[in-house]
Structure formats: C-alpha cells, structure tokens
Motif scaffolding. Structure first.
Motif, PDB file in Angstrom:
ATOM      1  N   GLY A   8       0.772  -1.225   0.000  1.00  0.00           N
ATOM      2  CA  GLY A   8       0.000   0.000   0.000  1.00  0.00           C
ATOM      3  C   GLY A   8       0.809   1.283   0.000  1.00  0.00           C
ATOM      4  O   GLY A   8       0.246   2.370  -0.075  1.00  0.00           O
ATOM      5  N   GLY A   9       2.132   1.171   0.074  1.00  0.00           N
ATOM      6  CA  GLY A   9       2.937   2.389   0.046  1.00  0.00           C
ATOM      7  C   GLY A   9       2.963   3.002  -1.340  1.00  0.00           C
ATOM      8  O   GLY A   9       2.449   2.439  -2.307  1.00  0.00           O
ATOM      9  N   GLY A  10       3.567   4.179  -1.421  1.00  0.00           N
ATOM     10  CA  GLY A  10       3.667   4.843  -2.707  1.00  0.00           C
ATOM     11  C   GLY A  10       3.972   6.314  -2.560  1.00  0.00           C
ATOM     12  O   GLY A  10       4.339   6.784  -1.479  1.00  0.00           O
ATOM     13  N   VAL A  12       2.612  10.162  -2.763  1.00  0.00           N
ATOM     14  CA  VAL A  12       1.373  10.913  -2.599  1.00  0.00           C
ATOM     15  C   VAL A  12       1.721  12.379  -2.340  1.00  0.00           C
ATOM     16  O   VAL A  12       2.777  12.680  -1.770  1.00  0.00           O
ATOM     17  CB  VAL A  12       0.522  10.322  -1.450  1.00  0.00           C
ATOM     18  CG1 VAL A  12       1.239  10.439  -0.113  1.00  0.00           C
ATOM     19  CG2 VAL A  12      -0.855  10.948  -1.392  1.00  0.00           C
ATOM     20  N   SER A  17      -3.875  10.913   1.000  1.00  0.00           N
ATOM     21  CA  SER A  17      -4.111   9.762   1.869  1.00  0.00           C
ATOM     22  C   SER A  17      -3.529   8.493   1.262  1.00  0.00           C
ATOM     23  O   SER A  17      -3.425   8.373   0.036  1.00  0.00           O
ATOM     24  CB  SER A  17      -5.615   9.561   2.077  1.00  0.00           C
ATOM     25  OG  SER A  17      -6.197  10.664   2.719  1.00  0.00           O
ATOM     26  N   LEU A  18      -3.182   7.583   2.139  1.00  0.00           N
ATOM     27  CA  LEU A  18      -2.760   6.234   1.753  1.00  0.00           C
ATOM     28  C   LEU A  18      -3.273   5.271   2.802  1.00  0.00           C
ATOM     29  O   LEU A  18      -3.433   5.645   3.972  1.00  0.00           O
ATOM     30  CB  LEU A  18      -1.237   6.114   1.668  1.00  0.00           C
ATOM     31  CG  LEU A  18      -0.509   6.635   0.438  1.00  0.00           C
ATOM     32  CD1 LEU A  18       0.996   6.507   0.632  1.00  0.00           C
ATOM     33  CD2 LEU A  18      -0.947   5.907  -0.820  1.00  0.00           C
ATOM     34  N   ARG A  19      -3.478   4.044   2.377  1.00  0.00           N
ATOM     35  CA  ARG A  19      -3.864   2.986   3.315  1.00  0.00           C
ATOM     36  C   ARG A  19      -2.861   1.850   3.191  1.00  0.00           C
ATOM     37  O   ARG A  19      -2.725   1.251   2.125  1.00  0.00           O
ATOM     38  CB  ARG A  19      -5.268   2.473   3.032  1.00  0.00           C
ATOM     39  CG  ARG A  19      -5.785   1.518   4.110  1.00  0.00           C
ATOM     40  CD  ARG A  19      -7.054   0.852   3.674  1.00  0.00           C
ATOM     41  NE  ARG A  19      -7.740   0.192   4.782  1.00  0.00           N
ATOM     42  CZ  ARG A  19      -8.495  -0.895   4.629  1.00  0.00           C
ATOM     43  NH1 ARG A  19      -8.647  -1.434   3.439  1.00  0.00           N
ATOM     44  NH2 ARG A  19      -9.102  -1.420   5.686  1.00  0.00           N
ATOM     45  N   GLN A  81      -4.592   3.622   8.081  1.00  0.00           N
ATOM     46  CA  GLN A  81      -5.160   4.664   7.233  1.00  0.00           C
ATOM     47  C   GLN A  81      -4.444   5.970   7.556  1.00  0.00           C
ATOM     48  O   GLN A  81      -4.476   6.420   8.702  1.00  0.00           O
ATOM     49  CB  GLN A  81      -6.663   4.802   7.476  1.00  0.00           C
ATOM     50  CG  GLN A  81      -7.321   5.897   6.661  1.00  0.00           C
ATOM     51  CD  GLN A  81      -7.300   5.616   5.180  1.00  0.00           C
ATOM     52  OE1 GLN A  81      -7.567   4.494   4.753  1.00  0.00           O
ATOM     53  NE2 GLN A  81      -6.977   6.640   4.386  1.00  0.00           N
ATOM     54  N   VAL A 117       6.803   5.011   1.825  1.00  0.00           N
ATOM     55  CA  VAL A 117       5.804   6.072   1.693  1.00  0.00           C
ATOM     56  C   VAL A 117       6.554   7.372   1.454  1.00  0.00           C
ATOM     57  O   VAL A 117       7.406   7.762   2.250  1.00  0.00           O
ATOM     58  CB  VAL A 117       4.930   6.187   2.955  1.00  0.00           C
ATOM     59  CG1 VAL A 117       4.033   7.426   2.876  1.00  0.00           C
ATOM     60  CG2 VAL A 117       4.087   4.940   3.132  1.00  0.00           C
TER      61      VAL A 117
END
Length: 121
Positions: A8-10, A12, A17-19, A81, A117
C-alpha cells in the motif's frame, strides 16, 4: 515459518491519503501485539501506531488525529489509514507482530520488509 508482508505504500502529494496493509501468515497460534513503525533516512525507527495487548490503540503524537490503525483478527491483517499526509511522514513503514507459533512456544516479534511512503509535490 511466519511471513509479515506490507503493501500500500507509494508516492502521494501533501494532504493526500494512503492505506497500508499488513498480512501475517504461516504457522501462527496466536498474535498478541501488532504495530506500525517507520524509519526516515538518517533517523531511528519510531513507533507510529499500535494495538496494545489489552486491545487499545496507541499513536505517536506526530500522527494523532491523522492516522488510524485497525485490524481484522480473522485474517491476521493490520491496516494503517493515513490522512492529511505531510512531507515529514516520508519513511519506510514497517509492520510487526508479536506472536506465538505453538500453544507452548515462546513469543517472538516478527517484522516485515517495509513499504516506502513518500509525501512530495
């Protein structure tokens, strides 16, 4: 064996938001504690959020009100979240779990490989 796998990282933008998800699998008798830590470049690894043994939650002051930890006990899965992300949230996020593999085995803490992240415009 036990596997702890984050996803779920990335990348942004600030304010986004990221989960994150974390799945614990393998030979697991019982999980006692699950948490998210993070490590930014040049800094020590720090606790972000955790479920305590009693089931309550604990957050770092820097993420209170923005991050929410949750879990699905049936799936041995932990979530994070992350809302209103800031550049200072940029780090590798690690999931960890303290668990017992057998009914009479010792408790050990297992760590995932981490997920990056990056908060940047």
């Amino acid at each position: 064996q036990v596997q702890i796998v984050e996803s779920g990282g990335g990348l942004v933008q600030p304010g986004g938001s990221l989960r994150l998800s974390c799945a614990a699998s393998g030979s697991i008798f019982s999980i006692y504690f699950m948490a998210w830590h993070r490590q930014a470049p040049g800094k020590q690894r720090e606790l972000v959020a955790a479920f305590t043994i009693g089931g309550s939650t604990n957050y770092a002051d820097s993420v209170k009100g923005r991050f929410t930890i949750s879990r699905d006990n049936a799936k041995n899965t932990l979530y994070l979240q992350m809302n209103s992300l800031k550049p200072e949230d940029t780090a590798v996020y690690y999931c960890n779990a303290e668990l017992r593999q057998t009914v009479d085995g010792a408790r050990f803490r297992y760590w995932g490989q981490g997920t990056q992240v990056t908060v940047s415009s």
